[in-house]
Design a protein around this motif. Sequence first.
Motif, PDB file in Angstrom:
ATOM      1  N   ILE A 121       0.854  -1.186   0.000  1.00 48.26           N
ATOM      2  CA  ILE A 121       0.000   0.000   0.000  1.00 48.26           C
ATOM      3  C   ILE A 121       0.890   1.235   0.000  1.00 48.26           C
ATOM      4  O   ILE A 121       1.733   1.412   0.873  1.00 48.26           O
ATOM      5  N   ASP A 159      -0.566   4.505  -0.420  1.00 50.56           N
ATOM      6  CA  ASP A 159      -1.338   5.535   0.277  1.00 50.56           C
ATOM      7  C   ASP A 159      -2.746   5.010   0.519  1.00 50.56           C
ATOM      8  O   ASP A 159      -3.269   4.207  -0.269  1.00 50.56           O
ATOM      9  N   GLU A 184      -5.799   3.396   3.329  1.00 47.64           N
ATOM     10  CA  GLU A 184      -5.898   2.283   4.265  1.00 47.64           C
ATOM     11  C   GLU A 184      -6.807   1.198   3.702  1.00 47.64           C
ATOM     12  O   GLU A 184      -7.808   1.484   3.035  1.00 47.64           O
ATOM     13  N   ASP A 231      -9.353  -2.128   4.097  1.00 43.96           N
ATOM     14  CA  ASP A 231     -10.313  -2.840   4.931  1.00 43.96           C
ATOM     15  C   ASP A 231      -9.954  -4.318   4.794  1.00 43.96           C
ATOM     16  O   ASP A 231     -10.388  -5.004   3.874  1.00 43.96           O
ATOM     17  N   HIS A 232      -9.113  -4.809   5.708  1.00 43.99           N
ATOM     18  CA  HIS A 232      -8.559  -6.154   5.589  1.00 43.99           C
ATOM     19  C   HIS A 232      -9.613  -7.219   5.894  1.00 43.99           C
ATOM     20  O   HIS A 232     -10.259  -7.187   6.945  1.00 43.99           O
ATOM     21  N   LYS A 255      -2.002  -6.234   9.722  1.00 50.00           N
ATOM     22  CA  LYS A 255      -3.171  -5.493   9.243  1.00 50.00           C
ATOM     23  C   LYS A 255      -3.175  -4.077   9.797  1.00 50.00           C
ATOM     24  O   LYS A 255      -3.488  -3.113   9.088  1.00 50.00           O
ATOM     25  N   GLN A 265      -0.872  -1.498   8.020  1.00 50.89           N
ATOM     26  CA  GLN A 265      -1.342  -0.974   6.732  1.00 50.89           C
ATOM     27  C   GLN A 265      -0.205  -0.833   5.711  1.00 50.89           C
ATOM     28  O   GLN A 265      -0.152   0.126   4.940  1.00 50.89           O
ATOM     29  N   LYS A 266       0.673  -1.820   5.698  1.00 51.19           N
ATOM     30  CA  LYS A 266       1.776  -1.812   4.734  1.00 51.19           C
ATOM     31  C   LYS A 266       1.422  -2.568   3.465  1.00 51.19           C
ATOM     32  O   LYS A 266       1.865  -2.216   2.371  1.00 51.19           O
ATOM     33  N   ARG A 276     -10.616   1.218   2.977  1.00 52.68           N
ATOM     34  CA  ARG A 276     -11.349   1.707   4.138  1.00 52.68           C
ATOM     35  C   ARG A 276     -11.982   3.064   3.825  1.00 52.68           C
ATOM     36  O   ARG A 276     -13.006   3.422   4.401  1.00 52.68           O
ATOM     37  N   LEU A 329      -7.411   4.309  -2.735  1.00 53.41           N
ATOM     38  CA  LEU A 329      -6.204   3.589  -2.389  1.00 53.41           C
ATOM     39  C   LEU A 329      -5.158   3.818  -3.478  1.00 53.41           C
ATOM     40  O   LEU A 329      -5.513   3.960  -4.660  1.00 53.41           O
TER      41      LEU A 329
END
Length: 317
Positions: free
Chosen positions: A278, A280, A282, A284-285, A295, A298-299, A309, A313
């Motif tokens: 990721i 930029d 977040e 929604d895992h 999780k 947020q990498k 989220r 993204l």
Amino acid sequence: MNDALKVRVARIEQLAAGIKRFTLEARDGSPLPAFDSGSHVVVHMDGGRLSNAYSLTGQIDDTSCYRISVRLEEASRGGSRHMHENVAEGDELEIGPPGNLFGLADAAGKHLLIAGGIGITPFMTHIQALARQNACFELHYCFRNRQSAAYLDSLPLLLTDTQLKLYESDLGGRLDLAALLAEQPEDTHVYVCGPASLNDAVIAAARKAGWSEERIHYEQFRNDVDTAGGAFEVELAKSGVTLSVGADDTLLRAIEKAGIKVDCMCREGICGSCETAIVDGEADHRDNYLSDDEKAAQKTMMLCVSRARGQRLVLDL
């Protein structure tokens, strides 16, 4: 799918109740790519709308064809039902090249194979490789009844009585995991493929018995997770493409529809093959692969089941 292989369905056989075997040959008659034991291919169906991963079950030194065995899932999302009801001999399909997330461990002194139901499929090539290596191994095969179990006719011809153990649950057959693991040498590696209940039980029993994570191997293709949600945009930084992901679509499908190749075996947030960084935003895992800490960081995220989220993204893709 630039590296997709174009194949023709040469033969379809009924192996057991609800299980069909498909023999696939290259459409132009050329040899198919070589593969090693435990490998799978992703079959793209219905114009790419459906994709499922299936273990290769044929001879590991025969590149004239691939063989896959498909169980008609009661709660099919479309893939297995399409294969059973809409694919006929002579039809053409596209498949991905062989991949392997369930290989054999080189350091194992003994290999303990545990299969449940259609989870027998990756072991059909593993037993070939292990036999050729004169390796020490056992196969423990759990199934509901003989009518619904594949390969019961061929396994006794390939394995000795000490190598093959069968457990038919309708007749009261039960695998005592604790006892089985307790009697194994310290250099044994365990491999399990089957329904989530069996996989979870084997993993839990091995950990309780003190087995290190490096000695526990599993493959699973079912993760009942809701992938729907609010619509959002995703920017693919490397590709220079911005896509809209609909509320009833998945991020992976939106990326594939744009013609961008992504490796993904399970398509259910289990295997980790579609993990992407990721840049930029977040996620929604919704996967069962990343840890809670991963999780929260947020990498990375799993493209097949997770969503944004927020409204946007940016991914390293």
